[in-house]
Scaffold this motif. Structure first.
Motif, PDB file in Angstrom:
ATOM      1  N   ASP A  82       0.848  -1.182   0.000  1.00  0.00           N
ATOM      2  CA  ASP A  82       0.000   0.000   0.000  1.00  0.00           C
ATOM      3  C   ASP A  82       0.893   1.244   0.000  1.00  0.00           C
ATOM      4  O   ASP A  82       1.695   1.444   0.910  1.00  0.00           O
ATOM      5  N   THR A  89       2.075   3.792   3.193  1.00  0.00           N
ATOM      6  CA  THR A  89       0.898   4.177   3.967  1.00  0.00           C
ATOM      7  C   THR A  89       0.594   3.147   5.048  1.00  0.00           C
ATOM      8  O   THR A  89       0.868   1.954   4.880  1.00  0.00           O
ATOM      9  N   VAL A  90       0.045   3.638   6.152  1.00  0.00           N
ATOM     10  CA  VAL A  90      -0.328   2.782   7.284  1.00  0.00           C
ATOM     11  C   VAL A  90      -1.709   3.225   7.771  1.00  0.00           C
ATOM     12  O   VAL A  90      -2.170   4.311   7.421  1.00  0.00           O
ATOM     13  N   PRO A  91      -2.363   2.384   8.587  1.00  0.00           N
ATOM     14  CA  PRO A  91      -3.648   2.822   9.153  1.00  0.00           C
ATOM     15  C   PRO A  91      -3.464   4.139   9.917  1.00  0.00           C
ATOM     16  O   PRO A  91      -2.399   4.397  10.472  1.00  0.00           O
ATOM     17  N   VAL A  93      -3.060   6.893  12.455  1.00  0.00           N
ATOM     18  CA  VAL A  93      -2.636   6.843  13.861  1.00  0.00           C
ATOM     19  C   VAL A  93      -2.944   8.146  14.610  1.00  0.00           C
ATOM     20  O   VAL A  93      -2.897   8.191  15.823  1.00  0.00           O
TER      21      VAL A  93
END
Lengths: 95, 483
Positions: A82, A89-91, A93
């Motif tokens: 992703d 990209t990460v969820p 935070v």
């Protein structure tokens, strides 16, 4: 030293590895066995022995800190599942 | 024409030089053998089309008189070495979708020497294991018996050389992962001194123990491979900045005056009769070749294995923290960041990998760091000092390499300690960073290959190879698997 299910839960949390409750007992037993094997080392007196981190024994090679590589972000993010605009990209935070 | 896959590197090189056959013919023979022995599961990824186009280039080089040292040699790499544009998995689901954009220094050097890559070889997941069964892509079988393990972790590397589906291969050895599978499959393999080969581009397991090395049909092929893969690399600060000798030049068969130590602590309890016997035969062979046998003592041998597992797991837990699902590799989505990490890592890693990460995290955690990790590092010093002292009176050591011949798939699997005990003869030198070689010297009562190990001083691979070559010549091991 006894190693419990709670110890597995604690190191699993530290390692960011989720362990199912079903598997907990198995991990506890296996790790308990290995730790027991490792504890043989207590038979040895190691007072005044210098710990050895690697075979080169403290020899550290220094180099100049200069940029020799880079400038291809598309290639770098290519293996990410992703990404967007050359960022990983990460969820979310931060709310 | 004879079966080209039966030729060693030196024989095949002569054949190419004399134009007895072409590089395309040689590579084609290996590709056919890969297909024929596919059931052994030695390969994870095959790059046969690319191999054939490389072989055409090799033929052009030969025709124009620009033959490089290993021109046209069809080898294969342990799938722990990153290869540009070719999937590199480390045998794990975690890297099932990983295609590096760079090439490991060692595979690059071999390519520049003229080697052709047939593909990527199976292994225990992240190089953790002694049976070659923990790969996400299925276990590797032993060419000597389909119900037998090929050893590990470089299972495919030893299997492919033994099954003649690669002329030679690369492996890595953190605690015996080159030497043990070589012994189980009846081929030769050397783990070089820590720092001899660059580790750049090699997926890390335990960085203070890992080292890349070759597996070959015989000692000479290993020497040729090693000469072409060694050397300083500024991208690996632990790679040694010292000249690389011509390793093949020392293979004279003459070991007159060489002092070979026999460490008494390697006579472990319950040592099987056939292992004791083969070790004894090895001593006689070296004496026959002119060497002198000297008894030595390595008093801390017994403690090397438990200390090794503490250090290896600790370093692994740190190294493998990079697999977070963000930059590369497997990813399982989660509602929040920690959930994503946990789901990714629990799904991506196999059981043995997870166990080692958990143990490594434990021995590094607050309250246990001194009792386990520092203690193990101190024992590591004692083990290294034992070797230093022994090498004051001898040039090399002769020991067994495995406590048994290849065992059955599924055996030793229920108890991790039982599995770890397979490494009892191999891990000691990794702790000290020394070179060691496994050479096939005979068959077990059940007709399976057995090896012996030569251990040398740091950066004295020449003596290791010289003694191994003498052993090989005396042993005249010419048994082959029935494939």
């Amino acid at each position: 030293m006894s190693f419990s299910n709670d110890d597995v839960k604690k190191v699993a949390k530290l390692s960011r590895i989720r362990i199912d409750d079903k598997q907990l007992e198995q991990y506890t037993n296996d790790i308990q066995k290995v730790l027991g094997f490792m504890e043989q080392l207590n038979e040895l007196n190691t007072d005044n022995v210098e710990p050895m981190a690697n075979p080169l024994d403290g020899v550290q090679v220094l180099r100049n800190d200069e940029i020799k590589d880079g400038g291809y972000p598309e290639t770098i993010v290519n293996n990410a599942t992703d990404d967007t605009m050359n960022f990983f990209t990460v969820p979310k935070v931060v709310e | 024409m004879t079966d080209l896959t039966k030729l060693t590197i030196s024989q095949a090189t002569t054949g190419l030089k004399n134009k007895d056959f072409s590089a395309v013919e040689l590579t084609t023979s290996y590709i056919n053998q890969m297909e024929k022995t596919d059931n052994l599961n030695a390969y994870i990824t095959k790059t046969t089309d690319n191999a054939l186009s490389q072989a055409k280039i090799a033929d052009n080089n030969i025709a124009s008189g620009n033959m490089r040292p290993m021109e046209g040699m069809p080898i294969a790499h342990k799938d722990l070495l990153c290869t540009k544009g070719v999937k590199t998995t480390a045998g794990s689901k975690m890297l099932d979708n990983f295609t590096p954009d760079y090439e490991s220094t060692v595979s690059q050097k071999l390519a520049e020497s003229g080697c052709i890559s047939l593909g990527k070889l199976n292994l225990d997941q992240f190089a953790m294991g002694s049976n070659g069964q923990s790969s996400f892509y299925g276990g590797t079988k032993n060419p000597w018996g389909n119900d037998l393990v090929a050893g590990g972790s470089s299972s495919g590397s030893a299997c492919a050389v033994s099954a003649r589906s690669a002329i030679a291969s690369t492996g890595t050895d953190t605690g015996g992962s080159i030497r043990q599978p070589s012994a189980f499959c009846g081929v030769a393999g050397i783990r070089p001194t820590y720092g001899r080969c660059s580790r750049w581009g090699v997926v890390a397991y335990a960085s203070s123990l890992d080292q890349v090395g070759p597996i070959g049909k015989d000692v000479r092929d290993c020497a040729i491979m090693l000469s072409n893969m060694s050397g300083h690399d500024e991208k690996d600060s632990t790679s040694a900045n010292i000249p690389v000798p011509d390793f093949e030049a020392v293979l004279t068969g003459d070991v007159k005056g060489l002092k070979i130590g026999i460490p008494k602590e390697y006579y472990i309890d319950d040592m099987p009769q056939e292992i004791a016997k083969i070790w004894d035969n090895g001593k006689k062979m070296l004496v026959e070749a002119g060497a002198e046998i000297v008894d030595v003592s390595l008093p801390h041998t017994k403690y090397a294995l438990p200390a090794y597992y503490i250090i290896a797991c600790a370093e692994a837990s740190s190294n493998l923290s990079r697999y977070d699902g963000v930059r590369y590799g497997h990813r399982v989505s989660g509602k929040e960041l920690d959930e994503m990490y946990e789901l990714t890592r629990s799904e991506g890693f196999g059981e043995e990998v997870k166990r080692r990460i958990l143990m490594g995290t434990y021995v590094l955690s607050a309250g246990f760091y001194d009792a386990y990790y520092i203690k193990a590092q101190k024992v590591r010093r004692l083990v290294a000092n034992d070797f230093k002292k022994a090498f004051e009176s001898v040039d090399a050591l002769l020991t067994p390499i495995t406590p048994s011949p290849a065992f059955k798939i599924g055996e030793n699997q229920e108890d991790p300690v039982k599995m770890y005990l397979n490494d009892v003869f191999s891990v000691t030198l990794n702790m000290a960073g020394l070179p060691g070689m496994s050479v096939p010297v005979g068959l077990s009562d059940s007709g399976l290959p057995l090896g012996l190990q030569i251990i040398g001083k740091a950066f004295d691979e020449e003596t290791v190879l010289k003694a191994s070559y003498a052993l090989e010549k005396q042993a005249k091991f010419d048994a082959t698997p029935n494939i």
